[in-house]
Structures are given as C-alpha cells and as structure tokens.
Design an enzyme around this catalytic site. Structure first.
Site, PDB file in Angstrom:
ATOM      1  N   GLU A 506       0.858  -1.183   0.000  1.00  0.00           N
ATOM      2  CA  GLU A 506       0.000   0.000   0.000  1.00  0.00           C
ATOM      3  C   GLU A 506       0.898   1.238   0.000  1.00  0.00           C
ATOM      4  O   GLU A 506       1.154   1.805  -1.042  1.00  0.00           O
ATOM      5  CB  GLU A 506      -0.943  -0.027   1.209  1.00  0.00           C
ATOM      6  CG  GLU A 506      -2.059   0.989   1.108  1.00  0.00           C
ATOM      7  CD  GLU A 506      -3.168   0.707   2.111  1.00  0.00           C
ATOM      8  OE1 GLU A 506      -4.037   1.575   2.280  1.00  0.00           O
ATOM      9  OE2 GLU A 506      -3.173  -0.378   2.730  1.00  0.00           O
ATOM     10  N   GLU A 771      -2.173   0.387  13.480  1.00  0.00           N
ATOM     11  CA  GLU A 771      -3.308   0.814  12.658  1.00  0.00           C
ATOM     12  C   GLU A 771      -4.624   0.600  13.392  1.00  0.00           C
ATOM     13  O   GLU A 771      -5.538   1.421  13.303  1.00  0.00           O
ATOM     14  CB  GLU A 771      -3.307   0.034  11.348  1.00  0.00           C
ATOM     15  CG  GLU A 771      -4.459   0.337  10.420  1.00  0.00           C
ATOM     16  CD  GLU A 771      -4.389  -0.464   9.135  1.00  0.00           C
ATOM     17  OE1 GLU A 771      -4.977  -0.015   8.140  1.00  0.00           O
ATOM     18  OE2 GLU A 771      -3.740  -1.527   9.123  1.00  0.00           O
TER      19      GLU A 771
END
Length: 916
Positions: A506, A771
């Site tokens: 990502e 996260e």
C-alpha cells in the site's frame, strides 16, 4: 510469549534535540539561517526566496527591533561586507520569518551568500551571523540541455518471456559517460532527476547520501530534480559521470496487489552538470545519445518486493574514467510515456537517520535466524558477511513474531519484502540496498553457514530529513514509550510523502491520515518544507476539476473522491502549516483550491446544506463498535472546512470571501442542529465521535454543548473509562475533553493500559503506533491480516494533546509569535519535560513535584512573549529564582483566576516554585 515487553524505551528512543545555537550573552545574536525553510538549499526556482533566522539571547525580555541582510554573489564578497546582490539596509521590524529577498534579479545557477545582523530592544547592534547560502536552479526550460535516457533492451527481453519470471522485476540499469576538464573549475553543480529512482556517481564516488531521488509525484504532471555541489569531485583531466536507474514509484510495484507501470513502462534518467571555470567560461555535461548503458549486480529492485544483488556481477570501475565500456550499449533517448513539468524539489531528501543493532538473535527452526532490532521502523538492513562465491543469503522482514518465534508476514499481503544477496566470495562483503525499503523490527536471515554475529545485520532507518523539533520525558515510562512510538511511526511513514504504512502493499499518501496527524507531526519534527511538497501533490496535481480532493496523493493509484474527512485535508493541512509556521505565502498559494473545495461541497449538498442521497465516506475508520453515522461526519467536516476557509480569507485580506464563508458556516451549523441534535442534546448516532466532532468544531453551543459534553463523558464511563473512537474521532477526543474542562478524563484515557488504549498496545510490545486498537490481543492473536499494519500514525495524533496539556505549550498567534504556557498537572505524574523548537526558537516547559511544592522551568524564545498559567491560590505562593513575583525580572502578574495565576513573560528562562 513473543509479544512481551517492558515499558522502558531503549533501542527505539527518540533522539534528543540537536543543538542549533547556544548564545547566552547580552543583546541578540542571529543564527540558524534558512532559505525557503531549508538550510543551505541548492537549485531553487523561487525568484524571490524567503529568508528566515532565529534570534537568541542570555537576557530576559529581549526582542528584535531591526535587521539588516547582506546578499552577495560570492563568499569572499560577503566576507568583505560587499553585497552586490542585495543590501536590505536597516529595516526597523521584528521579522525573523520569511523575509522576502528584494535584490537584483537572480539567474540560473546563481549562488547567493547571505548573512544577517539584528538590533535588540535597546538598539544594540549584534555581530553578523555566520554566513549561509542558497543557489538557483534551472529557471527556464531552455536551460535544460539534457535528454531523457534509458536502457530498454533488458526490459523488452523479459517481457517477451513472461513465463520465465514469477513477476516482472527487471534489473536496474547502469549509465556512464566520460569528459575532460582542462582548466581550473570554480564551481560544479549537478542537476539530476528521473522517471524512476536515480543514484549518481562521479569519479568513483556516490555524489550524495540521498535516497529515492527524485521522490514521488504524479509523473504525468510534474517531476522534481535535485541539485548537488560536486565541485570537490571534479578532477583535472579525465572524468567519469555515472548513474544507476531503478523503477521506483514510476514503473515499479505501487499500491495494492500486483499493480505496476502506473506511469510508464520504461524508466528514464535526466542529468546535467554545469561547470564554471576560473576564466569565467562555462560548459554543460548532459545525458545524451552518446551515453552508454548496461546491467550489473542489482538484478531486482522494487519498493514492495525488495532488492536482489549478485555481487559476482559487480562492474569494475564502472563510475571511473578507467572503465572499459566497449561492451556497453548506447542508450535509448526520449520518452513518449509522460511529458512532465520539471521543477526543483521543495522538500527535504530521504536520508539515513539512525542505526539499530540486534537486541537478540534466535533460531526458531534450524538454519533460520531471527534478529530483533528492538524498534519498528522503515528502512533497510545492512549486511556484513564472509561467504563463498555464489552463496545466497536471504533477508525477510516483519514487524511482529508469530507465537513460535517465526516472523509474522501475513499482513504484508502481496509485498514480498525480501532482499537477496549473492556473495562474491572475496573476504568480508558489506551490502546495503539502495532502491527499496521495508517496515520492520525483525529480520529473518537464511543461507548463512553459522549463527550471525551482532554486526552481521544492522538496521538502517530511512526518513525524509525533517529536523527534530521535540523532546518529551515524564515520570511514566509508558508515556515515554508512547512518545517514542509516535516519533518512529512518523519517521517510518514520512518518506517523501506522508504514507499510511511502510510495510505492506500500500504505502500511499492517504489524505485522511495526513489531516488528522499533521498538527502532531509538526510538534515532532519541522515538517514545513515536507508538507510544502506534498500539498502540491494534493492540491495542484490531485484536485479534480469540480473541486473535490482525492483520498490519496499522489492520486494515480486510488479513488480521486476523498470523501468527508479525507478530502478535507486540502483545507486542513494548508491552514495547519500556516498556523504553525506563519507561512502566509503557502496559505495564499492554496487558498483558491480551498475555496473550490468548499464550493464543491456546497454544490453536492442539498439546499439545506445536508448530505446528498449518495456520496462516498470512509466513516470513523477502525472505531471500536461505535459506528458514527456518515452524515454526521459529512456535515461536521463541511462546517469545519468552511470555517477554516473563512479564517484563511481573513488572513489574506479577502473580506468578502470571509463574510461569505462565515455565513455559510452558520447555515451548516444550523442545519446540523436541526437535523441531528435532539432537544435534550443527544446527537444522532450517540457515539463518542458524534459528540467530539460537534464540540471540536463548535457545532453545538450553550446548553446543547454542555449536554453533549455530559454524554461524551458518560459514554466513556459506561465503557469502563475507555475510548471507542476511530481515526476521525481520536484526533480530537482528548482535545475536546480538555476543552470541556475534563482533562482528568483525558489523563485517565492516556494512562489506560487495557483494551482499547494506547497503553494496551505498549503492553503487547508495541514500539510503534498500530493501525488498529486490536492489531493483536491475547484472546484473538493477530487481527485480519488483510488490514493490520503495526506502523500507522493516525492514533499518534494524541501527541498534540500531550504537548498542549502535559507541557502546556500552546500558540496564541501564527508561527508561535505569542504563547500560552499552561501545564495541566496530573496526580500520577511527578515530573514532565516537554520541549518544542518552533521556527522562532526553543520553547520548553518542565515541571516537577518537590515535596509540597511544584517547580516550573520555562523557556521562552527571544522575540516572543508568553502568558503563563500556574496553579496557585495567590501570588504569594509563587517565587521566581527565589524572589517574590513583584521582584522577579521580566515577570508581571496579570491577574488571578480562581486557583490559577496568570503571568506575562518576555523571552528568557524562568524558574518558578509554587507552594501547594
């Protein structure tokens, strides 16, 4: 198990503030000279660069009353006091930030040397500062003589035989040319860029310590170049200029899955050396059809997949004049894939910032060794081995360990994150990848003949070289670890752009993450130039024609509809940079884009200024079973961005716009209350984030605000004094609690170490910000590997609250021209030392409980004033440096407000003791 840890920061401790100046004499002295927010920048294109400095003094209450700047075309002229480019003469102002150059017009390659002197409050003149310099780049398109060059043959060969390759990972290309120098060189400047990543060499030496030149942009629109002073590397006679070119963001694997070639299939290099001779003549050495190319030891190089280096294929003397390049081939010239604008890079380069040595070495399975480097970071591993010819050594990278001690890589998704080194077999070999990076704390190494030594693998942390601006320490080891986790997560994700994560497939510039964290980021390091660059990606290159901002920038790899709280980064980030650094020019640069975005939001909303039937919204990402209605987020952020745009208009003197947007804000606020707020103050959704947004953005007032505050605290209490907020709500949760007078609840959340909390992740061994609140739990183990990064800075936004409240350091004017120092003491903390280096100088707030007294040591930069709030029942309870307040130099009691004394201070260091 493998996740156990202590709370004492060790290997990953954030480094201290580096010294800038330490002048403690009388009067003022100017130092830390910067041009366009950078120290000694090369290759600028701004025709009127801005100059900044700080002033320091050993005296209290000092301020600058005037300045004088000299700018000369050579260091010798400047040393003589001869300003052939600009003499500002004496300017009776206190400006130290962004003073605009007003001298002779500047030309391409122009070198500018400057210094400044200042006058203090008593009219005393300082010495001249130490000199600084900047240089201009290639100001006109015709100044570029270089061609785009590449080496396509090996790539074309691989494409013709795809079955032979698991994935398309072509070898990097090596380039070279030779030239002669027959007369003395006074200056040599190399300008380099690439569609891909370039590393330049001259006469056998790498020209700089930068990584990933020229950075990531939307290459279809613009590409940056960097300038390097290579005067010391040019030699009389034969010279060789060489380069290595890798895929990078241009044509490598980027974003999700197996996507590559997003901008083009064939990387290109453009380089040009400008030589100035003692006789006044000049010449250019530039990439052209006569350059030659080949492949070498770097068989694969990719950000997501890793680097493969075969030392047996090393090219002898390839970057020196003695190289025999008869077997090399001529380059491909030109590119039909993109035609970008060429500009100098406005931000700091990516560099090595710290090394990490193994804290432990284990062998979970025979011949498989795992090294724990003690800190989760982004970078590479430097390998040092003695191996046989052809011996293959494989390095794999992970943030965490599985219960059996093996590395946990499921969360990397399609990122292979593997480096391979094949030994040359000639004694001790040292290798460090150049065109990849990984997010990791653990390194798995295989292929060795014996157990690795402590120096077999050393971790090299990489990050954009944003200057450190903070120090934090307190009596709670867990909070110290939290600060370190925030710092290293920022470092790991600030690699040319602000990314979401550094490890999996990502690594994108998510706008929502950036806007919730930008304020905290500015309190960790100086990010002014860093965000100057990224805001171009977001605004000039990323904004849609209809005014909407994207969810990532550069936008090529994802949706160009950011949605509420993500798209709003196009307003929030420019405003924040202005607020922190006082950068009015940057605010003006982005104002039109901010206004277009507000008009986009107005146009897509209903006549009542509520959300349309369909719209994209991520929501309060990764909340804890408390989904906030998306229309709440939509309307709240529409209101907030509108108000910020109104404030920007006021700063820029656009009074009609300011009135228009203030009226629009009032209309949105009324719509919010009518649609979502009940008579008893309940807000639709009844989540912590609902109340946080309403209170943070002043959408509820009076009695409704009091009720919303009550419901927020009730929800936290009903959850066992835990938060439930996701990315959006967490950013403002703690700030709102302090705003409503419940700093005690905020401290309670901060000290929590049970799920969900910051302390919970630290108890599980976190050395970075996760996260998800539940990235790993004892009951469930690892969360869904499809989205489980262990280095994601969004929840690290709490650092703003830590500085604002534990240190009590608050700006009351843009650029910290004036301050409020109001530490909020906590019963669990016995001391706290919080420092922030603003662009005006060092601000420090240290406090310590000492028996029945509390000591406060406060530092205020010269040319700045502060209001200080100390907990005291009367002025008689306070002394400064052992003296009563009435006799303390530079201290004025403004008033008592209940159990708080408000003191006005000028600059300087102050030591207060409060009897409580």
């Amino acid at each position: 198990m493998a996740c156990a840890c202590t709370w004492i920061a060790a290997a990953g401790s954030a480094p201290p503030l580096p010294p800038i100046n330490s002048y403690q004499g009388k009067g003022l002295r100017a130092g830390y000279l910067r041009c366009e927010h950078l120290v000694q920048p090369l290759g600028l294109e701004e025709p009127a660069p801005r100059l900044s400095w700080i002033v320091e003094s050993g005296e209290r209450g000092q301020r600058q009353t005037a300045y004088r700047i000299l700018v000369a075309s050579s260091a010798d002229l400047l040393d003589l006091g001869f300003a052939d480019l600009w003499d500002s003469t004496l300017v009776p102002k206190d400006d130290t930030i962004d003073v605009v150059y007003q001298g002779k017009p500047l030309k391409s390659h122009q070198r500018c040397y400057w210094k400044v002197k200042v006058w203090d409050k008593d009219g005393r003149e300082s010495q001249w500062s130490e000199p600084a310099m900047w240089s201009m780049g290639l100001l006109k398109a015709e100044d570029w003589k270089a061609d785009w060059i590449g080496y396509d043959k090996p790539r074309e060969k691989m494409r013709k035989e795809p079955a032979a390759h698991a994935m398309f990972l072509p070898p990097t290309a090596y380039f070279r040319t030779q030239f002669r120098v027959e007369k003395p060189v006074t200056h040599a400047t190399l300008y380099a860029t690439a569609l891909g990543l370039a590393e330049l060499h001259l006469n056998g030496k790498r020209i700089c310590d930068d990584f990933f030149t020229p950075g990531w942009t939307d290459y279809s629109k613009r590409v940056y170049y960097r300038a390097y002073d290579v005067t010391g590397l040019v030699q009389h006679g034969d010279n060789a200029l060489g380069a290595i070119l890798a895929d990078g963001w241009f044509s490598g694997y980027v974003g999700y899955g197996h996507r590559r070639d997003l901008y083009g299939k064939n990387p290109r290099l453009k380089a040009q050396m400008h030589l100035e001779f003692a006789d006044g003549s000049t010449t250019e050495i530039a990439t052209d059809p006569n350059w030659k190319a080949t492949t070498g030891p770097i068989q694969e190089a990719d950000f997501l997949q890793g680097e493969n280096y075969d030392a047996r294929q090393e090219l002898d003397n390839w970057d020196q004049p003695t190289c025999d390049d008869s077997a090399w081939e001529f380059v491909n010239v030109g590119t039909d894939e993109v035609h970008p604008l060429l500009q100098p890079h406005p931000g700091p380069p990516v560099r090595e910032i710290q090394e990490f040595r193994p804290q432990s070495i284990t062998e979970p399975t025979p011949g498989v060794y795992v090294l724990n480097l003690g800190q989760n970071f982004a970078g590479v591993a430097r390998l040092k081995v003695r191996g046989d010819t052809g011996q293959k050594i494989t390095l794999r990278f992970a943030e965490r360990l599985n219960p059996d001690g093996t590395i946990y890589t499921k969360n990397l998704r399609a990122a292979r994150a593997t480096d391979v080194y094949i030994c040359k077999g000639s004694g001790v070999e040292t290798w460090e990848p150049r065109f990849t990076f990984h997010g990791f704390q653990y390194v798995e190494i295989t292929g060795l003949r014996h157990k690795p030594a402590r120096d077999t693998v050393i971790g090299i942390a990489l990050s954009s070289d944003t200057p450190i601006a903070a120090e934090f320490a307190c009596s709670d080891p867990m909070l110290n670890q939290l600060r370190n986790n925030i710092y290293w997560t920022q470092r790991a994700n600030f690699i040319d752009i602000p990314t979401d994560c550094p490890q999996r497939d990502e690594r994108l510039g998510w706008t929502g993450d950036a806007q919730v964290y930008v304020r905290a980021a500015s309190l960790q390091t100086d990010v002014q130039a860093f965000f100057t660059k990224w805001l171009v990606d977001l605004d000039e290159d990323g904004q849609r024609a209809d005014g909407q901002f994207p969810c990532v920038a550069p936008v090529k790899v994802a949706n160009d509809d950011g949605g509420p709280a993500w798209a709003d980064a196009g307003v929030i980030c420019p405003w924040t940079i202005y607020s922190v650094y006082g950068d009015e020019r940057e605010l003006a640069k982005h104002y039109d884009a901010m206004a277009r975005f507000i008009e986009f939001c107005r146009n897509r909303s209903t006549p009542a200024m509520l959300p349309p039937a369909k719209y994209h919204c991520f929501g309060d990402w990764l909340n804890i079973q408390a989904d906030t209605p998306k229309d709440i987020i939509y309307t709240a952020y529409f209101a907030y961005s509108t108000r910020l745009t109104a404030q920007a208009a006021e700063v820029l003197g656009k009074t009609q716009d300011a009135a228009k947007y203030n009226a629009l804000f009032d209309k949105i606020r009324a719509a919010f209350n009518h649609a979502y707020v009940a008579e008893d103050g309940r807000i639709k959704g009844n989540t912590q984030t609902c109340y946080v947004l309403a209170l943070a953005f002043d959408l509820v007032e009076g009695e409704k605000a009091k009720q919303a505050a009550q419901y927020l605290v009730e929800d936290i209490k009903n959850r066992g004094w835990h938060l439930s907020t996701g990315f959006i709500g967490t950013k403002d949760l703690m700030l709102v609690l302090s705003k409503i007078g419940r700093t005690d609840v905020a401290y309670r959340l901060l000290h929590n170490d049970t799920f969900p909390s910051w302390g919970f992740s630290i108890r599980q061994g976190a050395t970075s910000i996760w996260e998800r609140w539940d990235g790993w739990t004892p009951e469930k183990g690892f969360q869904d590997p499809g989205m489980n990064s262990f280095a994601h800075y969004s929840f690290g936004a709490v650092y703003q609250w830590m500085v604002d409240n534990i240190g009590g350091i608050l700006r009351t004017a843009p650029g910290y021209k004036s301050l409020l120092i109001a530490p909020q003491l906590d019963d669990k903390l016995t001391f706290a030392n919080v420092s922030y280096r603003s662009n005006r100088g060092l601000i420090a707030s240290d406090w310590k409980r000492d028996g029945g007294k509390t000591r406060f040591h406060i530092t205020i930069p010269a040319n700045t004033t502060a209001l200080v709030a100390l907990p005291a029942t009367s002025a008689a309870d306070i002394t400064e440096s052992g003296r009563a307040l009435a006799k303390a130099e530079g201290v004025k009691l403004v008033r008592m407000e209940g159990a708080t004394a408000l003191l006005a201070l000028g600059s300087g260091e102050y030591s207060f003791k409060v009897a409580r």
